[in-house]
Design a protein around this motif. Structure first.
Motif, PDB file in Angstrom:
ATOM      1  N   VAL A 122       0.858  -1.185   0.000  1.00 38.67           N
ATOM      2  CA  VAL A 122       0.000   0.000   0.000  1.00 38.67           C
ATOM      3  C   VAL A 122       0.896   1.237   0.000  1.00 38.67           C
ATOM      4  CG1 VAL A 122      -1.813   1.253   1.211  1.00 38.67           C
ATOM      5  CG2 VAL A 122      -1.798  -1.243   1.254  1.00 38.67           C
ATOM      6  N   TRP A 123       0.723   2.077  -1.026  1.00 40.11           N
ATOM      7  CA  TRP A 123       1.548   3.281  -1.173  1.00 40.11           C
ATOM      8  C   TRP A 123       0.727   4.512  -0.821  1.00 40.11           C
ATOM      9  CZ3 TRP A 123       6.706   3.215  -2.154  1.00 40.11           C
ATOM     10  CH2 TRP A 123       7.251   2.008  -2.606  1.00 40.11           C
ATOM     11  N   LEU A 124       1.386   5.442  -0.099  1.00 38.53           N
ATOM     12  CA  LEU A 124       0.772   6.712   0.268  1.00 38.53           C
ATOM     13  C   LEU A 124       1.506   7.850  -0.423  1.00 38.53           C
ATOM     14  CD1 LEU A 124       0.188   6.153   4.091  1.00 38.53           C
ATOM     15  CD2 LEU A 124      -1.490   5.991   2.251  1.00 38.53           C
ATOM     16  N   PRO A 125       0.819   8.974  -0.707  1.00 31.52           N
ATOM     17  CA  PRO A 125       1.479  10.094  -1.400  1.00 31.52           C
ATOM     18  C   PRO A 125       2.670  10.616  -0.604  1.00 31.52           C
ATOM     19  CG  PRO A 125      -0.900  10.394  -1.351  1.00 31.52           C
ATOM     20  CD  PRO A 125      -0.600   9.245  -0.451  1.00 31.52           C
ATOM     21  N   GLY A 126       3.800  10.810  -1.293  1.00 35.77           N
ATOM     22  CA  GLY A 126       4.979  11.404  -0.676  1.00 35.77           C
ATOM     23  C   GLY A 126       5.828  10.466   0.153  1.00 35.77           C
ATOM     24  N   ASP A 127       5.391   9.230   0.377  1.00 35.53           N
ATOM     25  CA  ASP A 127       6.169   8.286   1.173  1.00 35.53           C
ATOM     26  C   ASP A 127       7.107   7.488   0.280  1.00 35.53           C
ATOM     27  OD1 ASP A 127       4.737   9.223   3.257  1.00 35.53           O
ATOM     28  OD2 ASP A 127       3.742   7.331   3.772  1.00 35.53           O
ATOM     29  N   ASP A 128       8.347   7.319   0.741  1.00 41.64           N
ATOM     30  CA  ASP A 128       9.322   6.540  -0.030  1.00 41.64           C
ATOM     31  C   ASP A 128       9.164   5.047   0.193  1.00 41.64           C
ATOM     32  OD1 ASP A 128      10.452   8.857  -1.051  1.00 41.64           O
ATOM     33  OD2 ASP A 128      11.821   9.069   0.656  1.00 41.64           O
ATOM     34  N   ASP A 129       8.551   4.679   1.316  1.00 41.25           N
ATOM     35  CA  ASP A 129       8.377   3.264   1.628  1.00 41.25           C
ATOM     36  C   ASP A 129       6.887   2.940   1.727  1.00 41.25           C
ATOM     37  OD1 ASP A 129      11.176   2.717   1.890  1.00 41.25           O
ATOM     38  OD2 ASP A 129      11.111   3.783   3.824  1.00 41.25           O
ATOM     39  N   PRO A 130       6.515   1.754   1.285  1.00 39.67           N
ATOM     40  CA  PRO A 130       5.093   1.400   1.328  1.00 39.67           C
ATOM     41  C   PRO A 130       4.650   0.964   2.720  1.00 39.67           C
ATOM     42  CG  PRO A 130       6.340  -0.427   0.449  1.00 39.67           C
ATOM     43  CD  PRO A 130       7.333   0.686   0.668  1.00 39.67           C
ATOM     44  N   VAL A 131       3.329   0.963   2.927  1.00 37.60           N
ATOM     45  CA  VAL A 131       2.734   0.382   4.125  1.00 37.60           C
ATOM     46  C   VAL A 131       2.461  -1.090   3.828  1.00 37.60           C
ATOM     47  CG1 VAL A 131       0.761   0.417   5.683  1.00 37.60           C
ATOM     48  CG2 VAL A 131       1.672   2.567   4.769  1.00 37.60           C
ATOM     49  N   VAL A 132       2.954  -1.975   4.665  1.00 34.18           N
ATOM     50  CA  VAL A 132       2.779  -3.412   4.448  1.00 34.18           C
ATOM     51  C   VAL A 132       1.792  -3.939   5.481  1.00 34.18           C
ATOM     52  CG1 VAL A 132       3.896  -5.660   4.319  1.00 34.18           C
ATOM     53  CG2 VAL A 132       5.108  -3.618   3.525  1.00 34.18           C
ATOM     54  N   LEU A 133       0.621  -4.328   5.014  1.00 34.47           N
ATOM     55  CA  LEU A 133      -0.384  -4.904   5.903  1.00 34.47           C
ATOM     56  C   LEU A 133      -0.153  -6.403   6.018  1.00 34.47           C
ATOM     57  CD1 LEU A 133      -3.570  -3.047   4.600  1.00 34.47           C
ATOM     58  CD2 LEU A 133      -2.380  -2.640   6.741  1.00 34.47           C
ATOM     59  N   PRO A 134      -0.444  -6.992   7.177  1.00 28.71           N
ATOM     60  CA  PRO A 134      -0.283  -8.447   7.324  1.00 28.71           C
ATOM     61  C   PRO A 134      -1.130  -9.202   6.309  1.00 28.71           C
ATOM     62  CG  PRO A 134      -0.663  -7.398   9.458  1.00 28.71           C
ATOM     63  CD  PRO A 134      -0.898  -6.343   8.422  1.00 28.71           C
ATOM     64  N   ARG A 135      -0.621 -10.345   5.857  1.00 30.89           N
ATOM     65  CA  ARG A 135      -1.334 -11.124   4.843  1.00 30.89           C
ATOM     66  C   ARG A 135      -2.709 -11.588   5.329  1.00 30.89           C
ATOM     67  NH1 ARG A 135       0.217 -10.634  -0.398  1.00 30.89           N
ATOM     68  NH2 ARG A 135       2.468 -10.313  -0.460  1.00 30.89           N
ATOM     69  N   SER A 136      -2.834 -11.753   6.643  1.00 31.71           N
ATOM     70  CA  SER A 136      -4.111 -12.202   7.197  1.00 31.71           C
ATOM     71  C   SER A 136      -5.039 -11.047   7.540  1.00 31.71           C
ATOM     72  CB  SER A 136      -3.865 -13.046   8.455  1.00 31.71           C
ATOM     73  OG  SER A 136      -3.170 -12.274   9.436  1.00 31.71           O
ATOM     74  N   SER A 137      -4.637  -9.825   7.180  1.00 32.86           N
ATOM     75  CA  SER A 137      -5.405  -8.643   7.554  1.00 32.86           C
ATOM     76  C   SER A 137      -6.714  -8.566   6.784  1.00 32.86           C
ATOM     77  CB  SER A 137      -4.567  -7.390   7.281  1.00 32.86           C
ATOM     78  OG  SER A 137      -5.371  -6.238   7.290  1.00 32.86           O
ATOM     79  N   GLU A 138      -7.812  -8.309   7.502  1.00 34.48           N
ATOM     80  CA  GLU A 138      -9.095  -8.090   6.855  1.00 34.48           C
ATOM     81  C   GLU A 138      -9.062  -6.806   6.022  1.00 34.48           C
ATOM     82  OE1 GLU A 138     -11.661  -9.914   6.578  1.00 34.48           O
ATOM     83  OE2 GLU A 138     -11.205 -11.512   8.004  1.00 34.48           O
TER      84      GLU A 138
END
Length: 694
Positions: free
Chosen positions: A569-585
């Protein structure tokens, strides 16, 4: 969150007559519709202390920003108007049953010259006789296969029927005796229609007459020593008996009735309906709904009756409707059902005997359906709420994103570039809000530029709708020379006979050259903003979407992107993505939204490509419709021969004038075919398609 006291009507302003009321949110969207014997008492109940309201009612009144009402003459009119408005406005806080599947019906197309027996789904058509619904299409086909021995009605499609009539040879069913072959004149149209009507009579429950007639003819044939005919009649009678056995006898008195049962918990309700005709179960179906409003069993039954019979007329409404609890306005509902049927309808709770025993069976089916739905459905309220909360936490949002919009770009090597917009509300797809876009600003393949264009166009429309619908402060009444401006919306349905509706909303600005008008509450194309925009892609697509919103001055809508490779998951202006757990709803919901946008975009892109491939040079001729195009192709046989024709020859086609003929000739001359294609396997030159494409 709105304070209900801010839009509470003044004491005495609400009439004490029967009527229907609507709650609207801040965007003027209708979010709840209700009816009442006494509007003053019912509407006032919504404005008591919030602590005393049911949680769902509390959510509704704090989401609403205004309330208005329409007075009617009788409770039956109120019931009808409530149903019409629920269907028209699709309010989010009203109970709406949804089929857990599209049930098939056995249909006889009595509106055709040669009626056809077939399986049908979806909306019912005028002039078609329906039987069912059935649980499975194969059950219909088994029944029809048995009955065609006795009632050899046409079952073929229009194309097969026309081809058989053209060649003079019937299809296989005509040769084996399961079709009377009206296509080749074995029976007259009148004889075939009589067969279709006999088929309908048998399916409607009048079975004894036909079986007794077959058995009588069988005995007579045996006495006359026509043993082959007697054996055939015996087999026909057995076939009808086997068809009848597929519908178990449940009521010995040949009753026509619908039995409705409800199973419910705090969050959801399941409804089961058994359709009994001639004492036999002819169909069954089930509905499931979220309990988005505070409603008891009688209320669920009333909503079910509205949705079940709201579009029906005549025999489709049975003589008897058996329910687990009577609606609050039993007399009004019974009268409404009687008006739709055209004769008296008994609405009651079964107390004893076979009908009560059958109701127990229907209730058991409803309980099982609710349990199965709970087991297999991953989108119940708890799961959806958890998914939205996880997304809000991961993206740093202040509140859960109740409306999510997702965008995807699709093309084939830079051609037919399109985009899709899908909408999820409360974690569920809202397909009526889906939109499609063609990329117009440039040609070629550039996903980032395409995303910027689509987001800009969508939210420019949102700002225009916001301005047009007048999310302004209330304006004082205009008392210029033209007279006072309107002070409220023109209600839909019966004309009000009481005081004007409650607090008067501001008028929307006039369209250019038009009169000022009030927003009518119907869903508008781009009227409602999302809390979250999701784009299919990574950093570049997210940056393009954010830039498009910034250029429009919109800073209260969050943006993120979901990249396919690692589901980051990428957010505007962020160099690194947000990684949600694979089991995340939350991740699962974002994937569903992204995949739905991709599916919708691909479907549109393929449709555009197929349309382009099927296009003809005649499509560009101004004023030449489909009928005259077909007349030209039929007259000349192909586009190739039409291209070789003179203007005078084209004018010979009925309906084609000289100016149109000149346009046709010019269009074909400007699209002269390239060198002929060659089949590399055989060396043959491939001629133009006679269907008209080139």
């Amino acid at each position: 969150m709105a304070d209900p006291s801010s839009y509470r009507p003044k004491p005495g302003q609400i009439p004490d007559s029967p009527g229907v009321y609507k709650f609207r949110d801040e965007h003027r969207r209708v979010i709840y519709v209700g009816k009442a014997k006494n509007l003053r008492q019912r509407v006032a109940n919504y404005f008591q202390d919030l602590a005393n309201l049911h949680p769902r009612t509390r959510t509704m009144v704090t989401t609403a920003a205004s309330v208005e009402w329409t007075v009617v003459s009788t409770e039956v009119e109120a019931l009808q108007l409530e149903y019409s408005w629920i269907k028209e406005f699709d309010p989010r806080f009203n109970v709406k049953y949804r089929d857990d599947k599209s049930y098939p019906y056995l249909a006889v197309t009595l509106n055709e010259d040669f009626p056809r027996v077939q399986v049908m789904r979806g909306a019912k058509k005028k002039g078609v006789r329906y039987f069912g619904p059935y649980g499975h299409a194969w059950a219909i086909r088994e029944t029809v296969d048995l009955m065609l021995r006795v009632f050899p009605v046409r079952t073929c499609s229009a194309g097969v029927f026309k081809n058989a009539a053209r060649t003079g040879r019937p299809c296989l069913l005509g040769y084996i005796g399961k079709c009377s072959a009206p296509c080749v004149g074995r029976v007259t149209p009148e004889e075939h229609r009589e067969l279709a009507e006999d088929f309908c009579d048998f399916m409607a429950g009048r079975t004894g007459t036909y079986i007794r007639r077959l058995e009588k003819d069988m005995m007579q044939a045996a006495e006359e020593m026509e043993y082959e005919r007697a054996a055939r009649l015996r087999d026909d009678a057995e076939a009808l008996k086997r068809a009848m056995e597929k519908s178990a006898v449940v009521l010995a008195d040949a009753t026509d009735a619908d039995l409705i049962a409800v199973a419910e918990d705090e969050l959801e309700a399941a409804l089961q309906i058994f359709h009994v005709r001639g004492g036999r179960v002819r169909g069954q179906r089930g509905w499931v709904t979220d309990k988005v409003e505070a409603v008891d069993t009688s209320g669920l039954v009333e909503h079910a009756l509205q949705q079940l019979y709201g579009e029906e007329r005549g025999d489709a409404v049975p003589k008897e409707v058996l329910v687990p609890a009577l609606p609050e306005d039993t007399e009004a509902v019974s009268q409404w059902l009687a008006e739709r049927r055209g004769s008296q309808v008994s609405l009651r709770i079964p107390q004893r005997g076979d009908k009560k025993d059958l109701m127990v069976t229907v209730q058991r089916n409803a309980q099982q359906a609710l349990g199965l739905h709970k087991t297999k459905r991953a989108s119940d309220l708890t799961t959806r709420s958890r998914a939205l909360e996880e997304i809000a936490e991961a993206l740093g949002l202040d509140t859960a994103p109740l409306r999510i919009e997702c965008y995807d770009i699709s093309h084939l090597q830079g051609d037919d570039v399109v985009a899709s917009m899908v909408v999820f509300e409360d974690g569920l797809a809202r397909k009526s809000e889906y939109r499609r876009f063609q990329i117009k600003g440039f040609e070629g393949q550039d996903d980032v530029r395409s995303m910027h264009e689509v987001i800009g166009r969508r939210f420019k429309r949102y700002l225009q709708e916001k301005e047009r619908t007048g999310e302004w402060e209330e304006q004082p009444t205009d008392t210029t020379a033209d007279g006072p401006a309107p002070t409220g919306p023109a209600p839909t349905g019966p004309a009000p006979t009481g005081p004007a509706p409650g607090p008067v909303p501001a008028l929307a600005p006039a369209a250019e050259g038009g009169e000022p008008r009030e927003d009518d509450g119907r869903p508008k194309r781009f009227a409602y903003p999302p809390q979250l925009v999701v784009v299919d892609g990574g950093q570049p697509q997210v940056a393009a979407a954010r830039r498009a919103l910034d250029e429009l001055g919109i800073d209260d809508i969050a943006v993120c992107g979901l990249a396919k490779r690692l589901e980051e998951v990428w957010l505007p202006g962020d160099d690194d993505p947000v990684v949600l757990p694979r089991s995340s709803e939350g991740l699962y919901l974002l994937q569903r939204v992204r995949d739905e946008a991709h599916r919708f975009a691909i479907t549109y892109q393929r449709a555009k490509r197929a349309k382009r491939i099927r296009s003809s040079p005649l499509d560009d001729v101004s004023g030449l419709g489909e009928t005259r195009k077909q007349a030209l192709i039929k007259h000349f046989g192909s586009v190739k021969k039409l291209r070789q024709a003179t203007i005078d020859e084209i004018c010979e086609v009925p309906g084609i004038g000289r100016r149109t003929a000149e346009s046709v000739a010019a269009a074909l001359a400007s699209t002269a075919p390239a060198a002929p294609a060659v089949n590399t396997a055989t060396g043959e030159i491939i001629e133009e398609d006679d269907g008209g494409s080139s």
